[in-house]
Design a protein around this motif. Structure first.
Motif, PDB file in Angstrom:
ATOM      1  N   MET A 125       0.765  -1.198  -0.123  1.00 11.28           N
ATOM      2  CA  MET A 125       0.015   0.084   0.143  1.00 11.28           C
ATOM      3  C   MET A 125       0.739   1.509  -0.261  1.00 11.28           C
ATOM      4  O   MET A 125       0.521   2.275  -0.617  1.00 11.28           O
ATOM      5  N   TRP A 126       1.913   1.274   0.980  1.00  7.83           N
ATOM      6  CA  TRP A 126       2.691   2.514   0.971  1.00  7.83           C
ATOM      7  C   TRP A 126       3.431   2.656  -0.756  1.00  7.83           C
ATOM      8  O   TRP A 126       3.714   3.944  -0.996  1.00  7.83           O
ATOM      9  N   ALA A 127       3.568   1.685  -1.211  1.00  5.64           N
ATOM     10  CA  ALA A 127       4.326   1.964  -2.583  1.00  5.64           C
ATOM     11  C   ALA A 127       3.242   2.228  -3.420  1.00  5.64           C
ATOM     12  O   ALA A 127       3.357   3.289  -4.266  1.00  5.64           O
ATOM     13  N   ARG A 128       1.909   1.930  -3.290  1.00  8.07           N
ATOM     14  CA  ARG A 128       0.954   2.596  -4.177  1.00  8.07           C
ATOM     15  C   ARG A 128       0.885   3.991  -3.789  1.00  8.07           C
ATOM     16  O   ARG A 128       0.418   4.895  -4.432  1.00  8.07           O
ATOM     17  N   VAL A 129       0.797   4.334  -2.442  1.00  6.48           N
ATOM     18  CA  VAL A 129       0.557   5.352  -2.002  1.00  6.48           C
ATOM     19  C   VAL A 129       1.717   6.347  -2.377  1.00  6.48           C
ATOM     20  O   VAL A 129       1.389   7.561  -2.995  1.00  6.48           O
TER      21      VAL A 129
ATOM     22  N   LYS B 126       3.748  12.321   2.264  1.00  4.22           N
ATOM     23  CA  LYS B 126       3.433  10.700   2.014  1.00  4.22           C
ATOM     24  C   LYS B 126       4.534  10.256   1.627  1.00  4.22           C
ATOM     25  O   LYS B 126       4.916   9.012   2.118  1.00  4.22           O
ATOM     26  N   LEU B 127       5.317  10.719   0.438  1.00  2.57           N
ATOM     27  CA  LEU B 127       6.689   9.868   0.093  1.00  2.57           C
ATOM     28  C   LEU B 127       7.638  10.067   1.302  1.00  2.57           C
ATOM     29  O   LEU B 127       8.266   8.928   1.321  1.00  2.57           O
ATOM     30  N   LYS B 128       7.896  10.873   2.184  1.00  5.69           N
ATOM     31  CA  LYS B 128       8.763  10.809   3.199  1.00  5.69           C
ATOM     32  C   LYS B 128       8.443   9.658   4.093  1.00  5.69           C
ATOM     33  O   LYS B 128       9.125   8.819   4.912  1.00  5.69           O
ATOM     34  N   THR B 129       6.974   9.640   4.449  1.00  6.42           N
ATOM     35  CA  THR B 129       6.522   8.631   5.416  1.00  6.42           C
ATOM     36  C   THR B 129       6.673   7.196   4.919  1.00  6.42           C
ATOM     37  O   THR B 129       6.884   6.313   5.247  1.00  6.42           O
ATOM     38  N   ALA B 130       6.378   7.212   3.691  1.00  2.97           N
ATOM     39  CA  ALA B 130       6.554   5.842   2.687  1.00  2.97           C
ATOM     40  C   ALA B 130       8.149   5.280   2.850  1.00  2.97           C
ATOM     41  O   ALA B 130       8.060   4.275   3.110  1.00  2.97           O
TER      42      ALA B 130
END
Lengths: 596, 596
Positions: free
Chosen positions: A534-538, A559-563
């Motif tokens: 999901m994080w990759a999709r996010v 979002k990118l940083k949290t991913a």
């Protein structure tokens, strides 16, 4: 008192940008709502939960429920709040329009439930259980039964319960002793004792419809001899008016670790009159058809309470000054720096944040699969979505409540000594959410369901569908430079999951017991990998957002940083989990009873 | 009610076989006891804790303490039990014989504390805090002060407290506001508010000696301006009789998640008369000299409660029948198999068992280092032992309470729904032990102490001593076939720890904040590795036992099997922890406040 800010922007992100629910026209009814409507609904629930439910959370915990003269009294303010809940129509969101519902998607109902659970889990359980009773009757009840009960359950005018557990029969329902004897005119007399009955009795409504598992006189032994009955607290006359009280009562209230505002009852049924729901002896099957929804409903509790715990821990970490940053004074004007400067406080908060947001995306996906399984115009798509939803049901329940609990413990830890004191609300979050790891099938049972029913019995069919989806995603991103950190993290985790699945296959053939020994660790590995997916999709969605939406650059960058953090902190855990599965599972079975 | 069987055989194993305490003749006073005496002491404590303290644990939790007319009333039965505790001499075990103590080693006192904490943590805290006050006065007090207070603190006739925390000052004691003003004749008037004061007031004894941190008028700013005072609840006359009440009181009781039987007070000091302990402005240093003992005392709580939780979970798992083994029916005569047949129940229990036994060995080792640091005839040996004890202090506190809490949560999980209900006692264990992760320095503070003071400031000197001991052990076992599984597991974990330490070195140079971000994960890695070291040594000892002791073959075989499980299940976790440290630590520092 704890604060709460409903994560509305994140809901929009998941619903609109990530899952694209406004363009799912093949799903029946999905053309009847638009972003404006959904945003208004979620905003309404956000206001209600923050303004009305949250202020009753701490007081409900202290006051608890009382059993006086055979009647349960809920904490102060609950009656009034519940009346507003009903008046506002919040009970009706995802219910069938034929019975007064709004027919909204599961995925919208899910986030409404997240907010309700976050702000007052004990209160939220009254309508939560009602929804289960509604679903049971809606799917399996006769037209007569539906006519009698559904409208009032949908509106919330009456509530419902699920009566499964008995003192000697929890996970193993084959051991049930509650009896149902035919009493003429299609009615049955139900007798027995049920325990741990959430919302079993209360003063919020005039009537309560109990869904009760019991055995008919001619029942075959085991789980194939259990029937489901609808047993009202107060008999309902043909014209819908209330008749005489049924012969059932709350015998006592359980003394629980948390969710004190919910009345968890020991229920006594003494030839109480009820009607069959579905076919005789098919009660467990009837329960199973609602299992995916019910378990998602518990999983979202893990997320909801983790979210509010995170928000309060963050708030405290910004506010509380104590000590100085290791790299030197950050806040010269004050006698100390806010504790958010400390790396370990940040580690705990980022662990929670990345879990919450990634899990929210996963649960949204799961809810959408449930919607697709029911509403998609193409039967093949319906089947595929049903398979995926079945596969992920133990993950969204077992993995999410397990990690959600740990996140709450971490959030409590951020408060230091104050986290242990009732007034701050953090210790209540820990006590409340602890039950979610237990009820609706313990997390160990979820893990067994995953490896047994969902992987082995299925010969990996559902897993294969998902794995191919993951592979296709990875394949599609290989040329995308910006996606590399996320693709690499996902591939490593997915690779470990694949190896672990292969070990399971070998274990299953050699020693079924060691499959059980591996199951929980496998579920953790699966959970971490699926949230990595999901994080990759996010990340992919956030990169698109960065290009198209110039006003919210910070949101997408975040979002990118949290991913990236998730891939660095959570995803590497799969490596050890894989090693544990390989090394420990068969060993666990070699211990004799005397060895413990 | 929960059961408890004191692990006396394991104590013998650790004391006699593993640590060989009866042959440490270079340690002053170690020639004054023998196995018979120690066994009798431990058996006596086992009987007292099981018969007297355990029955008051659940009732003490329900009843809690009450503050009535400014006086704290402890739960029913506590006064009587405490009187017996004093009469039996259990307060005196490790205290100085000059003041009525028995002069027994720390390592014996440690296991006595384990039993006390296991059976009734809230009760055990009354004498536990007293011991801290005793130690402070014993090490830093003037002869006059010692004469006035020590005998009564040693006997338990009076109790003691530690007053450090204030509302705005927990970890950061530099922020203290409590004032001490000279009042003539070497006395001081103390004024201020202290919070979270364990055993702050109660009805168990006639007097309470409060150790209070406060600032003198001429105090330099920061932690170098804090002084320590002994402030009695009731003034003590020159002849030792009690005088008038001092001007201090319990203003309120904290509402806590657990340890309800202990009176955690907000204390008000209103020009209360006290005497200086040690030099002016040296109060924090005085506290620090007792830190190793105090933190070991909290760590053992993690083990004690984990042990009783394990015993009860095991008991339940043998007794509760539910479902069937995956490999087929095991218990034909019954309607279901005991849940101990299920792999996941076994996984949880073995995780607890291997943690408890391995940790007990580690804590025994730590206590022996403390004894050596104080009693060894060779100053070089004293120094070396002190270095090792300092290094392992954050581990035995931070790692053990963290994992002990998780073990209790797992033990609760074994009970399913019953684990959430007060009557079974499991949820109380979880609530009680939660505080051990917070007080005496939060576990995050322990982790900072480990990487900052114990590794970096020390330039790895203590770590090097230990690493060489580990390497020598491994070297010595390379030719020993039977030891290979354990040596291999230990080497892998130790290798990961070495790599993680190298990363810390780099981080510290580049960005001190990321050292903090890595600290907790590093502490976990260190903890798991050090328990792996103990399990390898336990295995070596068990192999020797197998050869020499024909009557207890099963006991030693069990140690080997449990060691094997630890290496398969716990030890592999170091791999992921290392990866997390490498990938996440600097990332954690890159989040701005607005990014959370």
């Amino acid at each position: 008192m704890p604060i709460y800010q409903a994560p509305l922007r994140d809901y929009q992100f998941v619903l609109n940008e990530l899952l694209d629910i406004y363009n799912q026209k093949e799903l029946a009814g999905f053309d009847e709502f638009d972003p404006e409507l959904i945003d208004a609904v979620l905003q309404g629930v956000a206001d209600f939960t923050t303004d009305i439910m949250l202020p009753l959370n701490g007081s409900g915990d202290v006051e608890g429920c009382k059993l006086i003269d055979g009647k349960v009294i809920t904490p102060s303010g609950f009656i009034n709040a519940y009346q507003q809940y009903v008046d506002n129509g919040w009970a009706t969101l995802t219910c069938d329009p034929e019975y007064g519902g709004q027919g909204l998607p599961e995925v919208v109902g899910l986030f409404a439930t997240e907010m309700k659970t976050a702000t007052n889990m004990a209160f939220a359980m009254y309508p939560g259980l009602t929804h289960g009773a509604y679903a049971a009757i809606h799917v399996h009840g006769s037209e007569e039964l539906k006519g009698k009960y559904l409208e009032k359950l949908v509106s919330g005018e009456w509530t419902g319960t699920m009566n499964l557990t008995e003192p000697h029969a929890g996970t193993d329902l084959a051991l049930l002793r509650t009896k149902a004897v035919p009493a003429g005119e299609g009615l049955f007399a139900i007798s027995g004792e049920k325990i741990f009955i959430s919302s079993g009795d209360h003063d919020l409504t005039d009537n309560i419809i109990h869904l009760v598992l019991a055995k008919l006189p001619d029942a075959p032994a085991g789980v194939k001899g259990i029937s489901l009955f609808a047993v009202p607290k107060v008999m309902v006359n043909a014209d819908g008016s209330l008749g005489s009280p049924n012969t059932l009562c709350a015998a006592s209230l359980e003394h629980k670790m948390g969710i004190h505002g919910n009345s968890t009852c020991v229920m006594n049924f003494d030839s109480a009159i009820g009607e069959l729901v579905g076919e005789p002896h098919q009660g467990l099957r009837a329960m199973f058809t609602m299992m995916n929804q019910a378990r998602l409903g518990v999983g979202i509790q893990g997320l909801g309470v983790s979210e509010i715990a995170y928000q309060n821990a963050l708030n405290y970490a910004k506010d509380r000054i104590q000590g100085r940053a290791l790299s030197g004074v950050k806040n010269k004007e004050m006698a100390a720096d806010p504790i958010l400067v400390h790396g370990d406080v940040r580690r705990m908060l980022l662990s929670q944040k990345s879990f919450n947001e990634g899990t929210r995306a996963l649960m949204g996906q799961q809810a959408l699969w449930l919607d697709k399984a029911e509403r998609h115009s193409d039967p093949l798509q319906r089947k595929k979505a049903a398979q995926l939803a079945a596969l992920f049901t133990p993950i969204v329940k077992g993995f999410v409540t397990d990690q959600g609990f740990k996140a709450c413990v971490d959030a409590q830890q951020v408060f230091g000594g104050h986290g242990y004191i009732h007034e701050w609300g953090m210790e209540q979050f820990v006590r409340d959410i602890r039950i979610a790891m237990i009820y609706e099938g313990t997390n160990g049972v979820q893990a067994l369901d995953l490896v047994g029913r969902k992987i082995m019995s299925d010969k990996g069919a559902a897993l294969k569908i998902w794995s191919e989806e993951v592979k296709a995603f990875v394949q599609g991103q290989l040329g995308n430079e910006a996606m590399q950190p996320f693709v690499v993290g996902l591939m490593a985790a997915a690779g470990d999951l694949e190896k672990a699945t292969a070990i399971l296959g070998t274990e299953a053939a050699q020693n079924p017991d060691s499959l059980g020994a591996a199951s929980f660790t496998y579920m953790q590995l699966f959970g971490i990998t699926s949230v990595a997916w999901m994080w990759a999709r996010v990340a992919q969605t956030a990169l698109a957002g960065l290009e198209s939406n110039t006003e919210e650059q910070a949101f997408y960058q975040n979002k990118l940083k949290t991913a990236e953090f998730y891939m660095a902190y959570w995803a590497p855990q799969t490596r050890s989990l894989l090693k544990q599965i390989g090394a420990a599972s068969s060993l666990i079975c070699e211990f004799d009873e005397a060895d413990f």
